[in-house]
Design a protein around this motif. Structure first.
Motif, PDB file in Angstrom:
ATOM      1  N   TRP A  31       6.726 -11.973-114.006  1.00  0.00           N
ATOM      2  CA  TRP A  31       7.328 -11.778-112.691  1.00  0.00           C
ATOM      3  C   TRP A  31       8.238 -10.557-112.690  1.00  0.00           C
ATOM      4  O   TRP A  31       8.688 -10.088-113.713  1.00  0.00           O
ATOM      5  CB  TRP A  31       8.116 -13.016-112.277  1.00  0.00           C
ATOM      6  N   LEU A  32       8.522 -10.098-111.495  1.00  0.00           N
ATOM      7  CA  LEU A  32       9.361  -8.913-111.334  1.00  0.00           C
ATOM      8  C   LEU A  32      10.793  -9.278-110.943  1.00  0.00           C
ATOM      9  O   LEU A  32      11.726  -8.594-111.336  1.00  0.00           O
ATOM     10  CB  LEU A  32       8.756  -8.000-110.264  1.00  0.00           C
ATOM     11  N   VAL A  33      10.945 -10.363-110.203  1.00  0.00           N
ATOM     12  CA  VAL A  33      12.242 -10.697-109.636  1.00  0.00           C
ATOM     13  C   VAL A  33      12.632 -12.122-110.018  1.00  0.00           C
ATOM     14  O   VAL A  33      11.821 -13.050-109.911  1.00  0.00           O
ATOM     15  CB  VAL A  33      12.228 -10.569-108.100  1.00  0.00           C
ATOM     16  N   MET A  34      13.886 -12.269-110.455  1.00  0.00           N
ATOM     17  CA  MET A  34      14.469 -13.597-110.653  1.00  0.00           C
ATOM     18  C   MET A  34      15.675 -13.718-109.743  1.00  0.00           C
ATOM     19  O   MET A  34      16.259 -12.712-109.325  1.00  0.00           O
ATOM     20  CB  MET A  34      14.888 -13.809-112.107  1.00  0.00           C
ATOM     21  N   GLY A  35      16.053 -14.943-109.449  1.00  0.00           N
ATOM     22  CA  GLY A  35      17.182 -15.093-108.551  1.00  0.00           C
ATOM     23  C   GLY A  35      17.717 -16.511-108.500  1.00  0.00           C
ATOM     24  O   GLY A  35      17.349 -17.356-109.315  1.00  0.00           O
ATOM     25  N   TRP A  36      18.585 -16.711-107.506  1.00  0.00           N
ATOM     26  CA  TRP A  36      19.232 -18.004-107.325  1.00  0.00           C
ATOM     27  C   TRP A  36      19.135 -18.428-105.862  1.00  0.00           C
ATOM     28  O   TRP A  36      19.279 -17.605-104.946  1.00  0.00           O
ATOM     29  CB  TRP A  36      20.713 -17.905-107.706  1.00  0.00           C
ATOM     30  N   PHE A  37      18.898 -19.719-105.680  1.00  0.00           N
ATOM     31  CA  PHE A  37      18.974 -20.351-104.377  1.00  0.00           C
ATOM     32  C   PHE A  37      20.000 -21.477-104.489  1.00  0.00           C
ATOM     33  O   PHE A  37      20.366 -21.889-105.584  1.00  0.00           O
ATOM     34  CB  PHE A  37      17.610 -20.931-103.967  1.00  0.00           C
ATOM     35  N   ARG A  38      20.446 -21.981-103.362  1.00  0.00           N
ATOM     36  CA  ARG A  38      21.365 -23.120-103.382  1.00  0.00           C
ATOM     37  C   ARG A  38      21.046 -24.053-102.221  1.00  0.00           C
ATOM     38  O   ARG A  38      20.484 -23.633-101.210  1.00  0.00           O
ATOM     39  CB  ARG A  38      22.823 -22.655-103.310  1.00  0.00           C
ATOM     40  N   GLN A  39      21.423 -25.302-102.416  1.00  0.00           N
ATOM     41  CA  GLN A  39      21.215 -26.301-101.371  1.00  0.00           C
ATOM     42  C   GLN A  39      22.453 -27.182-101.281  1.00  0.00           C
ATOM     43  O   GLN A  39      22.810 -27.869-102.241  1.00  0.00           O
ATOM     44  CB  GLN A  39      19.975 -27.141-101.652  1.00  0.00           C
ATOM     45  N   ALA A  40      23.087 -27.126-100.131  1.00  0.00           N
ATOM     46  CA  ALA A  40      24.251 -27.959 -99.856  1.00  0.00           C
ATOM     47  C   ALA A  40      23.785 -29.287 -99.247  1.00  0.00           C
ATOM     48  O   ALA A  40      22.686 -29.355 -98.676  1.00  0.00           O
ATOM     49  CB  ALA A  40      25.199 -27.240 -98.915  1.00  0.00           C
ATOM     50  N   PRO A  41      24.600 -30.318 -99.347  1.00  0.00           N
ATOM     51  CA  PRO A  41      24.214 -31.624 -98.778  1.00  0.00           C
ATOM     52  C   PRO A  41      23.883 -31.513 -97.302  1.00  0.00           C
ATOM     53  O   PRO A  41      24.649 -30.944 -96.523  1.00  0.00           O
ATOM     54  CB  PRO A  41      25.470 -32.476 -98.998  1.00  0.00           C
ATOM     55  N   GLY A  42      22.728 -32.023 -96.929  1.00  0.00           N
ATOM     56  CA  GLY A  42      22.317 -32.028 -95.545  1.00  0.00           C
ATOM     57  C   GLY A  42      21.821 -30.698 -95.017  1.00  0.00           C
ATOM     58  O   GLY A  42      21.546 -30.572 -93.815  1.00  0.00           O
ATOM     59  N   LYS A  43      21.691 -29.712 -95.887  1.00  0.00           N
ATOM     60  CA  LYS A  43      21.241 -28.391 -95.443  1.00  0.00           C
ATOM     61  C   LYS A  43      19.985 -27.975 -96.190  1.00  0.00           C
ATOM     62  O   LYS A  43      19.657 -28.519 -97.235  1.00  0.00           O
ATOM     63  CB  LYS A  43      22.349 -27.350 -95.663  1.00  0.00           C
ATOM     64  N   GLU A  44      19.305 -26.979 -95.639  1.00  0.00           N
ATOM     65  CA  GLU A  44      18.121 -26.461 -96.295  1.00  0.00           C
ATOM     66  C   GLU A  44      18.526 -25.547 -97.463  1.00  0.00           C
ATOM     67  O   GLU A  44      19.616 -24.985 -97.487  1.00  0.00           O
ATOM     68  CB  GLU A  44      17.276 -25.683 -95.283  1.00  0.00           C
ATOM     69  N   VAL A  93      24.104 -27.420-104.885  1.00  0.00           N
ATOM     70  CA  VAL A  93      23.333 -27.371-106.128  1.00  0.00           C
ATOM     71  C   VAL A  93      22.659 -26.004-106.179  1.00  0.00           C
ATOM     72  O   VAL A  93      21.976 -25.610-105.227  1.00  0.00           O
ATOM     73  CB  VAL A  93      22.292 -28.490-106.205  1.00  0.00           C
ATOM     74  N   TYR A  94      22.873 -25.303-107.262  1.00  0.00           N
ATOM     75  CA  TYR A  94      22.330 -23.951-107.429  1.00  0.00           C
ATOM     76  C   TYR A  94      21.100 -24.015-108.332  1.00  0.00           C
ATOM     77  O   TYR A  94      21.133 -24.597-109.409  1.00  0.00           O
ATOM     78  CB  TYR A  94      23.385 -23.032-108.032  1.00  0.00           C
ATOM     79  N   TYR A  95      20.028 -23.366-107.863  1.00  0.00           N
ATOM     80  CA  TYR A  95      18.754 -23.380-108.565  1.00  0.00           C
ATOM     81  C   TYR A  95      18.353 -21.979-108.976  1.00  0.00           C
ATOM     82  O   TYR A  95      18.327 -21.049-108.143  1.00  0.00           O
ATOM     83  CB  TYR A  95      17.657 -23.962-107.689  1.00  0.00           C
ATOM     84  N   CYS A  96      18.030 -21.837-110.238  1.00  0.00           N
ATOM     85  CA  CYS A  96      17.442 -20.599-110.719  1.00  0.00           C
ATOM     86  C   CYS A  96      15.963 -20.573-110.313  1.00  0.00           C
ATOM     87  O   CYS A  96      15.301 -21.622-110.281  1.00  0.00           O
ATOM     88  CB  CYS A  96      17.574 -20.567-112.238  1.00  0.00           C
TER      89      CYS A  96
END
Length: 123
Positions: A31-44, A93-96
């Motif tokens: 892959w070329l790109v790595m990153g982080w996403f997050r999800q708060a309670p009740g949110k996308e 919650v933070y997701y790699c």
């Protein structure tokens, strides 16, 4: 098989700092790109930051720009997220994620995910 293993996270007061790490293992990087996403309670789940694995170019969501820094260590196959000046609204919650793609103005997540790391910011 690809594995993304996260570490870091925890509980911090507003204004404090935390660092997340994400170590990749398994088959050779394609892959070329790595990153982080997050999800708060009740949110996308939402995009936080991304980095180009080859040239180190960085991309940030407006909500974290100037406070968070994404970096990588190619030798360790690890990506980091340094989070400063944390706010209660950063609680999530933070997701790699690996193999992000740029599509119609947004970073879309790739198929590889870490297990998630809880970040809680108290006011």
């Amino acid at each position: 098989q690809v594995q993304l293993v996260e570490s870091g996270g925890g509980l911090v007061q507003a204004g404090g700092s935390l660092r997340l790490s994400c170590a990749a293992s398994g088959r050779t990087f394609s892959w070329l790109v790595m990153g982080w996403f997050r999800q708060a309670p009740g949110k996308e789940r939402e995009f936080v930051a991304a980095i180009n694995w080859r040239d180190g170019s960085q991309y940030y969501a407006d909500s974290v720009k100037g406070r968070f820094t994404i970096s990588r260590d190619n030798a360790k196959n690890t990506v980091y997220l340094q989070m400063n000046s944390l706010k209660p609204e950063d609680t999530a919650v933070y997701y790699c994620n690996a193999d992000l793609r740029w599509d119609t103005g947004l970073f879309r997540p790739g198929e590889y995910w870490g297990q998630g790391a809880q970040v809680t910011v108290s006011s």
